[in-house]
Design a protein around this motif. Structure first.
Motif, mmCIF file in Angstrom:
data_model
loop_
_atom_site.group_PDB
_atom_site.id
_atom_site.type_symbol
_atom_site.label_atom_id
_atom_site.label_comp_id
_atom_site.label_asym_id
_atom_site.label_seq_id
_atom_site.Cartn_x
_atom_site.Cartn_y
_atom_site.Cartn_z
ATOM 1 N N LYS A 58 0.831 -1.198 0.000
ATOM 2 C CA LYS A 58 0.000 0.000 0.000
ATOM 3 C C LYS A 58 0.868 1.252 0.000
ATOM 4 O O LYS A 58 1.939 1.281 0.582
ATOM 5 N N GLU A 62 -3.690 4.631 1.697
ATOM 6 C CA GLU A 62 -4.526 3.607 1.059
ATOM 7 C C GLU A 62 -4.971 2.543 2.052
ATOM 8 O O GLU A 62 -4.233 2.182 2.958
ATOM 9 N N CYS A 64 -6.158 -0.513 0.788
ATOM 10 C CA CYS A 64 -5.685 -1.738 0.147
ATOM 11 C C CYS A 64 -5.227 -1.429 -1.271
ATOM 12 O O CYS A 64 -5.605 -0.421 -1.856
ATOM 13 N N ARG A 65 -4.406 -2.319 -1.822
ATOM 14 C CA ARG A 65 -3.908 -2.209 -3.196
ATOM 15 C C ARG A 65 -3.734 -3.643 -3.691
ATOM 16 O O ARG A 65 -3.132 -4.467 -3.014
ATOM 17 N N TRP A 75 -6.805 0.250 -6.205
ATOM 18 C CA TRP A 75 -6.619 0.614 -4.813
ATOM 19 C C TRP A 75 -7.843 1.325 -4.258
ATOM 20 O O TRP A 75 -8.681 1.812 -5.012
#
Length: 157
Positions: A58, A62, A64-65, A75
């Motif tokens: 990440k 963020e 999540c990615r 993301w």
């Protein structure tokens, strides 16, 4: 010579010349975000693979990615803007930002392709086949400077 093809307020589509020096690419790429979601993608000869169905590291802010397909990452994060981004396929590219953003679209744009072959523009410049606004994020159109006062211009009152 780059040409503004179509545009409405905060987005536009333009085309570059057909050489690499003009910014034309063999493939496609994008970097876009809308509210809390975004994606970065690149499918260019010699481009980097992002993996497939994998979690990625990440970036700051963020939640999540992840990579769904080898050429793209998606993301999520807390919203920072309504929308902004760009996409390009070969010599055609599109840019959008709402609200206006210095890196993407910073002024109102208005253009319409009359009969699909004669692009007429009325903002930021009036005419046919006008040069598109400068996009700092893409550095497009190539060999163009951001619009503003000419160098060495003095203002007198």
């Amino acid at each position: 010579m780059p040409c503004l093809y179509a545009g409405f307020i905060c987005n536009y589509t333009a085309c570059t010349g057909c050489s690499e020096d003009d910014g034309c690419i063999l493939g496609c790429k994008c970097d876009e975000e809308c509210l809390c979601c975004g994606r970065e993608g690149c499918l260019i000869a010699g481009g980097e693979s992002h993996g497939c169905l994998s979690c990625k590291e990440k970036k700051p802010g963020e939640c999540c990615r992840f990579a769904c397909i080898p050429c793209s990452e998606c993301w999520c994060r807390s919203p920072e803007t309504l929308c902004k981004g760009y996409s390009q396929m070969c010599c055609i590219y599109s840019v959008e930002s709402c609200p206006f953003d210095e890196e993407y679209v910073n002024n109102c744009v208005c253009a319409y392709p009359f009969c699909y072959c004669l692009p007429l523009a009325c903002a930021p410049k009036c005419g046919c086949f006008v040069e598109p606004p400068y996009c700092a994020k893409m550095d497009m159109p190539k060999n163009s400077k951001p619009q503003g006062a000419p160098e060495g211009a003095d203002m007198h009152r």
